[in-house]
Write an enzyme that holds these catalytic residues in place. Sequence first.
Site, mmCIF file in Angstrom:
data_model
loop_
_atom_site.group_PDB
_atom_site.id
_atom_site.type_symbol
_atom_site.label_atom_id
_atom_site.label_comp_id
_atom_site.label_asym_id
_atom_site.label_seq_id
_atom_site.Cartn_x
_atom_site.Cartn_y
_atom_site.Cartn_z
ATOM 1 N N HIS A 165 -7.007 -19.895 -53.875
ATOM 2 C CA HIS A 165 -7.022 -21.012 -52.937
ATOM 3 C C HIS A 165 -7.159 -22.347 -53.673
ATOM 4 C CE1 HIS A 165 -9.185 -23.446 -49.693
ATOM 5 N NE2 HIS A 165 -8.016 -23.165 -49.162
ATOM 6 N N HIS A 189 -4.829 -31.735 -51.282
ATOM 7 C CA HIS A 189 -5.193 -31.222 -49.964
ATOM 8 C C HIS A 189 -5.284 -32.319 -48.920
ATOM 9 C CE1 HIS A 189 -7.932 -29.985 -46.717
ATOM 10 N NE2 HIS A 189 -7.293 -28.828 -46.809
ATOM 11 N N ASP A 218 -1.427 -26.930 -51.539
ATOM 12 C CA ASP A 218 -1.132 -27.852 -50.443
ATOM 13 C C ASP A 218 -0.263 -28.966 -51.001
ATOM 14 O OD1 ASP A 218 -3.131 -26.681 -48.514
ATOM 15 O OD2 ASP A 218 -4.500 -27.329 -50.095
ATOM 16 N N GLU A 248 -2.163 -20.572 -54.121
ATOM 17 C CA GLU A 248 -1.963 -21.269 -52.862
ATOM 18 C C GLU A 248 -2.095 -22.751 -53.136
ATOM 19 O OE1 GLU A 248 -3.326 -23.512 -49.326
ATOM 20 O OE2 GLU A 248 -4.479 -23.088 -51.140
ATOM 21 N N GLU A 279 1.683 -24.630 -48.822
ATOM 22 C CA GLU A 279 1.299 -25.108 -47.500
ATOM 23 C C GLU A 279 1.804 -26.536 -47.301
ATOM 24 O OE1 GLU A 279 -2.507 -26.289 -44.694
ATOM 25 O OE2 GLU A 279 -2.841 -24.874 -46.340
#
Length: 336
Positions: free
Chosen positions: A53, A95, A82, A80, A163
């Site tokens: 993450h 993020h 963003d 993962e 994401e």
Amino acid sequence: MTITSPVHAADMAPARPLSRVPAAALHTIPEDLELSADSASAAPARRARIFAHRGASGLFPEHTRAAYMRAIEEGADGLEIDVHLTRDGEVVCFHDPTLDRTSNGSGAVAETTLEQMRQLDVSSWKTPVLPSRYGTREQQLMTLQDVLELLISAGRDIALAVELKHPSPFGHALEDRVLKVLLTYGWDPETSRIACGEHSVEITFMSFAPGSLLHLADMAPAEKLCALFTDITEEDVDVQLAHVRFSAALRPVVAAVMRGTVRDSEALVWNQRVGMAGPGIDYVRDHKAEVKAWIARGTTMRVWTVDRVADAELLLELGVQEITTNYPARILQHVS
């Protein structure tokens, strides 16, 4: 689908770098810092795939080169990330929509150029001194291209979960620019993979915004699209209204919109418009029947953010196939 260029907010003021580095939070390195000698060896059979993450963000500053490199070293099945667009249309791994929390800058990412972001300190807020093997402070800000270069050179099959952060002032130009970057690296839309010798990088796309996934569906296969959602709490609504005038009057409307978005995301999963569901761990605890039903229908579950072994065990018992964690080595040990 036509790949469009992002709108340039040329009339927006640039971010204002602060004259100081934020005081580093008291950061106690957990026992996970000690890297197992066999972490980089061939992975044993696993009961679930593990995604790091924002990288190994429990140990190092999120979305930095250090966090990504550490996750790869620990043997994570994937990263993962963003992504946002900068003012000049570059895809950066960040993020928040603003710079303030995780850098020594101030202002919106969308109002900042990539060159300006490269000059910021994005690591000292958590780890003032990084191990030298993870690069210098100036190398910690990462673009999508930077991450792809790391993964392509990993020497093994690895995955990247992207994401798309919304709302974006650039609209779906965010998705279009991400696809354009991937295509320049040889991304195959049919398999959603980038070949690198005998290995490959698997790309999946995630968003809390159903419209983002529907936009991507023109290019990416449904099984590589992941709808993110979680139950909306009063605290979630408070965060959305934190800087809004007349927030008390707007509260019912904002709460209804947020809960409606969750229902729309769930509908994408039920109607099989996407092949992956990405609920938070709290949602899973409260909706075990739905999770079991989705798995029985062939939906891939990717649950976030799972840092406790007890939570990982619950997910394994339910049959969850993918787990996102801030501590990949810790959870990898449990699922292997």
